[in-house]
Design a protein around this motif. Structure first.
Motif, mmCIF file in Angstrom:
data_model
loop_
_atom_site.group_PDB
_atom_site.id
_atom_site.type_symbol
_atom_site.label_atom_id
_atom_site.label_comp_id
_atom_site.label_asym_id
_atom_site.label_seq_id
_atom_site.Cartn_x
_atom_site.Cartn_y
_atom_site.Cartn_z
ATOM 1 N N MET A 80 0.820 -1.221 0.000
ATOM 2 C CA MET A 80 0.000 0.000 0.000
ATOM 3 C C MET A 80 0.852 1.268 0.000
ATOM 4 S SD MET A 80 -3.181 -0.670 -0.358
ATOM 5 C CE MET A 80 -3.860 0.931 0.064
ATOM 6 N N ILE A 81 2.122 1.169 0.351
ATOM 7 C CA ILE A 81 3.020 2.321 0.205
ATOM 8 C C ILE A 81 3.090 2.715 -1.266
ATOM 9 C CG2 ILE A 81 5.391 3.135 0.434
ATOM 10 C CD1 ILE A 81 5.716 1.260 2.801
ATOM 11 N N SER A 82 3.251 1.719 -2.126
ATOM 12 C CA SER A 82 3.308 1.986 -3.565
ATOM 13 C C SER A 82 1.977 2.515 -4.065
ATOM 14 C CB SER A 82 3.701 0.714 -4.323
ATOM 15 O OG SER A 82 5.024 0.337 -4.015
ATOM 16 N N VAL A 83 0.876 1.939 -3.570
ATOM 17 C CA VAL A 83 -0.448 2.411 -3.971
ATOM 18 C C VAL A 83 -0.616 3.887 -3.637
ATOM 19 C CG1 VAL A 83 -2.909 2.238 -3.425
ATOM 20 C CG2 VAL A 83 -1.585 0.169 -3.845
ATOM 21 N N THR A 84 -0.306 4.249 -2.415
ATOM 22 C CA THR A 84 -0.495 5.630 -1.965
ATOM 23 C C THR A 84 0.444 6.587 -2.691
ATOM 24 O OG1 THR A 84 -1.088 4.753 0.213
ATOM 25 C CG2 THR A 84 -0.600 7.102 0.070
#
Length: 1004
Positions: A80-84
């Motif tokens: 989710m780091i990449s998503v955000t």
């Protein structure tokens, strides 16, 4: 409030963010992925050391977001780091496009309604389009650093434009100082972010200076100096100098003292320039200070390495090792401006002289063979490095992609393709590309200065990387993710292109809002909406658990306390993730064979315990390890003999760990008294696990012939051989282990790495156990049905049989490997006469891993259907055969078409070569001959494919004959004979079919 530009702009920026965030969240990988993400999840959650040059800032953020999350959700939280980050990138892209348009159009509040539609529409168009481009979407849904790096690049670009909008206001320099800090932070994610420095320099230059050739060259020179002062001066040379200062000053100044001096000098410089009113010098020093502060995240690497964590790649615990880590020394380097290159005359690397711009520099045999296809380095640079390794990727994102098969090209949708059924066949009909092309022209027409800055960003994050990397052929995977910054820059022009089209609409239709909304609506449907629908399936990882299950299955294929040799990233990193994050099978010591060629890894295996796994049996000293890894020695092919001490094995297997630890000498006279060697053997006894058969049935010795790896020929023309360090280390471990601790190869290890030990392999799940007993084995070793079945029963196949889950080429290849495991087990039961169990495991295998429309190789499918016939599952056999036949005939049709095309081209080349020779044009004749050789090789490859396809069809035909589908078998023969012009006929009757099957070694 919505009447103000500021409010509208924020609203549409939020819409851009929300749109991307929702798409990426719905399609994010729920757990680990293949390649590097598995490693990054493991090292982030536990703050360990990834492969160089590392991403310490990413690791710190990953630790923060995952430290309070249950183990099963750690991977998702880091994904989710990449998503955000990617969603924020999309928002920034919208803001960047709007700001660039305002640079020449002025404030949005002063625009009329149509121009405002073009302004906001262009920004949204760029954002929504880039959201669903292949490369950006791929990066956004996994735990890789490229998504975060792209965010920092976009942030720097946006901040530069914010400074531009307020450059004449007091304290506007704070934006430039903040940009410098973002550069420093970005270094701790990936160096690609630093390439945006030249965009920032151009924005500042065009805002503060009138363009002249001299001043522009001065700006370019200052930019280069600024870039080099950060990389490599600060990032590489400064730590390197700190490591050497002690020797240079005879110990008077140590590394920490040197670092203190550096910071003191910077602090004094800041004070002095501020005191004296030296504004520019003060800003430069302040910016450099911010870069240093951001770069300080790399302190994590040395600090954590000194704690000796389980994953400690390169062991950068000391200054020199840290510098080598940053410099990626273990991967070697490629020449840039000058060096040795390939000589077409000798067909080898010319070591006698260096040339400018060397591109064909590798001496590997496969690479040398590939270099023959090009007349010059420039030809190789353009055709392979630029066209194949960059422009192909750019076209993937803005024209369309042909397939997900390695090295396939781009595809617009206007031509026929054999890959029409491939899930990654996603044509865009040139539309996004044309919008971008028009945007380039429109941008340069209205604001050539900012357009030039975007062009610098486009080339420096694309072609400049190609130039710097100087790539060799046969990359193990597609590398488009590295050029996402360039694709981001092109997306800016895609948005500006729509703005330009809206201006044309205004010129021809006036302020007609109906026409305006119709055009912009159609544009959004034709580009971002179409790309969204085309790309969704192949980028949706929401139910893809294959990498995690693969690691689980491989770890559970081996006995307790095993040593498991793995091949590369994909059968190592997911295992590290499972052990370090989920705590599964931490008793297994995973040994990566690629890393086993490095001295630091060997020493770690020898000296360190990881979780429950004690150090490995390696008796070599540091000096011997250093010598072994620093040079390759020739090897004389010979028989290797490793004795089997059955007395030791029996006594150890019958004892318990407490007895071993308290009285090791009592188990065998072979154990010497005291010392490290004694402890090494004690460790292996503590890790010992019995075999699946009694010790007395084992051989007294393991004897095998080790030829080695080819190393060219000597002066007499005899083939020479050598052993890689990994080969020598495998022998060392086998000898010192005394056959106590279970030793396995993952069944993905290449044949060259198996050391010719196959006669001693026992196939268990997804691994080969090296057993000290020689048996008649097949290509997958000996199968003990009860052992192999026990392993397979423990396997997990979460959503593997779901038709909605997309599997890429890498996964499809791996699924074939699993199917061989089921067929080998079925064969073992058939040899025992247990048809029922054989049928059960075949059906179980297909139920868990059903065959799909697109497979990596139809051979295993054909053999699977053939085995169904052998176990009297005729309905399943015929259904599967019909399914396979349709796809093989499709491939055969296209192969025959390609074969005709190659043969026609070769005939034409014969005539052209004759004409060139008649005209005494030797250079042209040689060039045409090389082209003819390329076509000849391609033709031979197609002929091989056709022959292979017909062989598989022959197996299917036999299934039809043996199950009384004679008419279907005869029809297939007629169809194949017509398609191949009778060159590769199928048998005409069942007797001929059986004879052919016998020749294949299958039998009935």
């Amino acid at each position: 409030m919505f009447a103000e530009h500021r409010t509208r702009n924020r609203f549409f920026a939020f819409i851009s963010f929300l749109y991307a965030f929702i798409i990426y969240t719905l399609t994010v990988a729920p757990t680990t992925s293949f390649w590097d993400p598995a490693e990054y999840i493991a090292i982030s959650h536990t703050l360990q050391i990834a492969h160089p040059p590392g991403s310490p800032f990413f690791a710190i953020v990953g630790r923060i977001v995952s430290m309070f999350v249950p183990a099963e959700f750690v991977a998702l939280s880091i994904n989710m780091i990449s998503v955000t980050a990617s969603a924020f990138t999309i928002m920034l892209l919208y803001l960047i496009v709007v700001r660039l348009i305002e640079e020449w159009r002025g404030n949005a509040d002063d625009m009329d309604a149509i121009d405002k539609i073009g302004l906001y529409g262009g920004g949204l168009f760029a954002a929504l389009t880039f959201t669903v481009t292949h490369t950006q979407w791929f990066n956004a849904v996994e735990a890789e650093m490229y998504a975060s790096s792209m965010f920092f690049t976009a942030l720097v670009v946006w901040m530069a434009l914010r400074w531009s909008a307020h450059h004449d206001q007091p304290y506007s320099e704070r934006w430039l100082i903040l940009i410098a800090y973002m550069f420093g932070i970005g270094i701790g994610v990936h160096l690609l972010n630093l390439l945006a420095l030249f965009f920032v320099a151009m924005i500042v230059y065009f805002k503060k200076r009138e363009f002249t050739i001299l001043s522009f060259l001065a700006m370019a020179g200052i930019s280069v100096v600024g870039f080099l002062s950060v990389y490599p001066l600060t990032i590489i040379h400064l730590p390197n100098f700190a490591g050497r200062i002690g020797g240079m000053t005879y110990g008077l100044i140590g590394p920490m003292t040197f670092v203190i001096f550096i910071f003191a000098a910077i602090a004094f410089g800041l004070y002095y320039t501020h005191k004296k009113g030296m504004r520019i010098a003060n800003m430069v020093l302040l910016a450099y200070t911010m870069i240093i502060i951001g770069y300080s995240s790399y302190a994590l690497i040395m600090i954590r390495s000194q704690a000796e964590p389980p994953i400690d790649q390169n062991d950068p615990s000391e200054v020199q090792a840290f510098v080598n880590y940053l410099n990626r020394d273990q991967y070697g380097s490629a020449p840039l401006l000058k060096g040795n290159t390939y000589d077409n005359r000798t067909q080898n690397i010319d070591r006698s002289e260096e040339t400018l711009f060397p591109r064909r520099h590798s001496s590997q045999p496969r690479h040398l063979e590939y270099y023959r296809n090009f007349d010059s380095d420039l030809g190789y640079f353009w055709e392979y490095q630029v066209n194949h390794m960059y422009l192909r990727y750019l076209n993937w994102n803005y024209i369309g992609r042909e397939a997900d098969i390695q090295d396939t090209g781009w595809y617009s949708g206007f031509s026929d393709t054999r890959h029409a059924d491939n899930p990654a066949n996603t044509p865009y009909f040139y539309l996004p590309f044309l919008f971008g092309l028009f945007g380039i022209l429109y941008h340069f027409k209205n604001d050539w200065k900012r357009a030039f800055a975007v062009t610098a960003l486009f080339f420096l994050t694309g072609l400049a990387i190609i130039f710097y990397l100087n790539q060799t052929p046969f990359e193990p995977r597609e590398r488009d993710y590295a050029y996402v910054g360039s694709f981001f820059a092109y997306a800016i022009w895609v948005g500006i292109g729509l703005t330009g089209i809206m201006e044309l609409v205004k010129q021809f239709a006036g302020n007609n809002k109906a026409v305006t909304y119709s055009v912009i609506g159609l544009s959004f449907i034709a580009v971002p909406f179409w790309m969204l629908t085309e790309n969704w399936h192949t980028h949706d990882r929401s139910e893809n658990y294959v990498p995690r299950d693969y690691a689980y299955n491989l770890l559970n294929s081996v006995e307790e306390n095993a040593i498991l040799f793995t091949n590369g990233d994909n059968d190592t990193f997911p295992l590290w993730y499972l052990q370090e994050v989920e705590g599964i099978r931490t008793d297994v010591r995973v040994v990566n064979l690629s890393l086993l060629n490095t001295e630091w890894y060997i020493k770690q295996l020898r000296d360190r315990q990881t979780h429950e796994a004690l150090p490995l049996p390696i008796r070599l000293t540091d000096e011997e390890v250093d010598q072994m890894t620093s040079q390759l020695e020739l090897h004389d092919p010979q028989e290797i003999v490793i004795p089997v001490n059955k007395e030791l094995l029996t006594s150890v297997f019958e004892a318990n760990p407490d007895q071993i630890e308290n009285n090791p000498e009592g188990f065998s006279e072979i154990v010497s008294a005291g010392g490290a060697d004694n402890q090494m053997l004690i460790n292996q006894m503590l890790m010992a696990t019995p075999y699946s058969l009694p010790v007395e049935e084992l051989d007294n010795e393991v004897r095998f012939y080790l030829e080695g790896r080819p190393a060219g020929r000597d002066n007499q023309g005899n083939t020479r051989y050598y052993l890689q360090t990994q080969d020598r280390m495998i022998l060392e471990i086998l000898r010192q282990n005394q056959w106590l601790r279970p030793v396995y190869f993952a069944n993905t290890v290449s044949r060259s790495g198996l050391m010719n030990l196959e006669p001693y392999f026992q196939f268990e799940g997804k691994a080969f156990r090296i057993m000290p007993i020689k048996r008649q084995v097949g290509s997958f070793g000996h199968v003990e049905p009860e052992v192999h079945a026990d392993r397979l029963e423990k396997f997990e196949f979460n959503e593997w049989n779901s038709p909605d889950v997309y599997f890429d080429e890498n996964v499809r290849r791996m699924l074939g490997n699993y199917r061989y495991g089921f067929t080998q087990l079925a064969d073992a039961y058939l040899q025992q006469g247990d048809v029922e169990q054989a049928a059960y495991w075949l059906k179980y295998g297909e139920d868990m891993i059903p065959f799909r429309d697109i497979e990596n190789d139809w051979t295993i499918a054909a053999l699977y259907a053939f085995r169904y016939m052998r176990v009297d599952e005729n309905e399943r056999a015929v259904d599967l055969a019909e399914f396979i036949q349709e796809r093989l005939m499709h491939d055969l049709r296209f192969d025959m078409r390609d074969l005709d095309r190659y043969e026609i081209r070769m005939e034409n080349l014969d005539e052209e070569i004759s004409q060139a020779r008649a005209q005494a044009n030797t250079g042209k004749a040689q060039s045409l001959q090389r082209e003819q050789q390329r076509y000849s090789q391609q033709r031979d490859n197609v002929i091989e494919d056709v022959s292979f396809t017909v062989s598989r069809l022959t197996i299917l035909q036999n299934i039809y004959f043996e199950t009384d589908r004679t008419e279907k078998a005869e029809e297939l023969a007629i169809e194949v004979n017509i398609m191949t012009d009778g060159r590769l006929p199928l048998p005409e009757d069942i007797e001929g079919s059986r004879q052919q099957i016998e020749q294949f070694g299958l039998g009935v």
